[in-house]
Scaffold this active site. Structure first.
Site, mmCIF file in Angstrom:
data_model
loop_
_atom_site.group_PDB
_atom_site.id
_atom_site.type_symbol
_atom_site.label_atom_id
_atom_site.label_comp_id
_atom_site.label_asym_id
_atom_site.label_seq_id
_atom_site.Cartn_x
_atom_site.Cartn_y
_atom_site.Cartn_z
ATOM 1 N N PRO A 2 0.798 -1.209 0.000
ATOM 2 C CA PRO A 2 0.000 0.000 0.000
ATOM 3 C C PRO A 2 0.826 1.253 0.000
ATOM 4 C CG PRO A 2 0.089 -1.007 2.161
ATOM 5 C CD PRO A 2 1.164 -1.589 1.354
ATOM 6 N N GLU A 3 0.467 2.175 -0.844
ATOM 7 C CA GLU A 3 1.013 3.518 -0.781
ATOM 8 C C GLU A 3 -0.083 4.397 -0.179
ATOM 9 O OE1 GLU A 3 3.057 4.639 -4.423
ATOM 10 O OE2 GLU A 3 3.233 2.542 -4.986
#
Length: 272
Positions: A2-3
């Site tokens: 995840p960013e």
DNA sequence: CTGTTAACCTGAGTGC
DNA sequence: TGCACTCAGGTTAACA
């Protein structure tokens, strides 16, 4: 995994399910995350009400009554599920928070690069949060900031914007995509980028992250929001993961280089 | 200080 | 079917 957009998607997904609920029981099945999960986690946060959720960079924060917080980082493969109590435990289900009202918040992370750490009210700051760069959507982030900070820096501009001390939230996908939209090659030395280029780049970083949040993030392998729904931003990827394929703008073949041990794709025609 | 590299870990995919 | 190998969305510790 995840960013920033994926973490924000998770935050928005879980918030309505956790807000106002009390932490009834904490179960830690495996303490071996990026940093050890305190064995006494239940003693430290059990019984407290969740009064808010927040995000700082890629860190998710559960705000508890009395000012304590629980820091959750998803690492590369971390996920948070909103479930009913009594769900069968699967492999890599490392931490459970059983909440009042029949809600189970479950942290699952095969690679264990993530983190679950208490942040006591008595500590005004936390080592993981202190020293982080500005939020890309904040007022203290713009092209002039990037320009000033980058002078005399020889590292590639992609590494520069992925450095969490410079700006938070841009990981490998969105760094590559914002550089494409700004027409800048990821290999260019950060210190050689002009002020107008940084103004455009800052704009594109915000644009890409904002669009990705609106699309519910990018689902490449296993990302899904807390409700299990995938993100749709991958349909708007111009370069990430497209080595050897034609550029969607000019048709040139997308190339890949390795920067900072990360694959970096770019269009040799659109990006100079 | 800046920059580069290895390291943490598991699972999926590929090629033989 | 199995084995060896590569790669993956993040971060930091160690080193030059």
């Amino acid at each position: 995994m995840p960013e920033l957009p994926e973490v924000e998607t998770v935050r928005r997904g879980i918030e309505p399910h956790v807000l106002g609920r009390r932490i009834v029981q904490v179960t830690v099945r495996d303490t071996r995350l990026r940093w050890p999960v305190p064995a006494d986690l239940h003693a430290r946060i059990g019984g407290k009400e969740i009064v808010g959720t927040a995000r700082r960079g890629k860190y998710l924060l559960l705000q508890l009554a009395g000012g304590d917080r629980l820091i959750v980082h998803l690492g590369m493969t971390g996920r948070l599920f909103v479930l009913k109590p009594g769900q069968p435990v699967k492999k890599h289900d490392h931490v459970d928070l059983e909440l009042s009202g029949g809600v189970l918040l479950r942290f699952h992370d095969p690679r264990r690069f993530g983190a679950v750490l208490p942040w006591p009210a008595s500590e005004p700051t936390h080592a993981l949060i202190a020293g982080m760069g500005p939020e890309p959507f904040g007022e203290d982030f713009d092209g002039d900031y990037l320009f000033e900070l980058s002078r005399r820096r020889s590292a590639p501009v992609k590494n520069f914007i992925m450095d969490g001390r410079v700006v938070v939230g841009a990981g490998n996908i969105y760094a590559a995509e914002s550089l494409f939209r700004a027409g800048i090659r990821p290999t260019r030395a950060a210190g050689k980028i002009t002020r107008p280029q940084y103004r455009l780049l800052a704009e594109k970083i915000r644009e890409v992250l904002e669009e990705a949040v609106q699309q519910g993030g990018t689902t490449l392998r296993d990302f899904a929001g807390a409700d299990g729904a995938p993100g749709y931003f991958q349909q708007k990827l111009f370069v990430y993961g497209r080595e050897g394929e034609p550029c969607l703008v000019c048709g040139a073949t997308i190339r890949k280089v390795v920067l900072g041990a990360r694959a970096s794709c770019y269009c040799p025609h659109c990006q100079k």
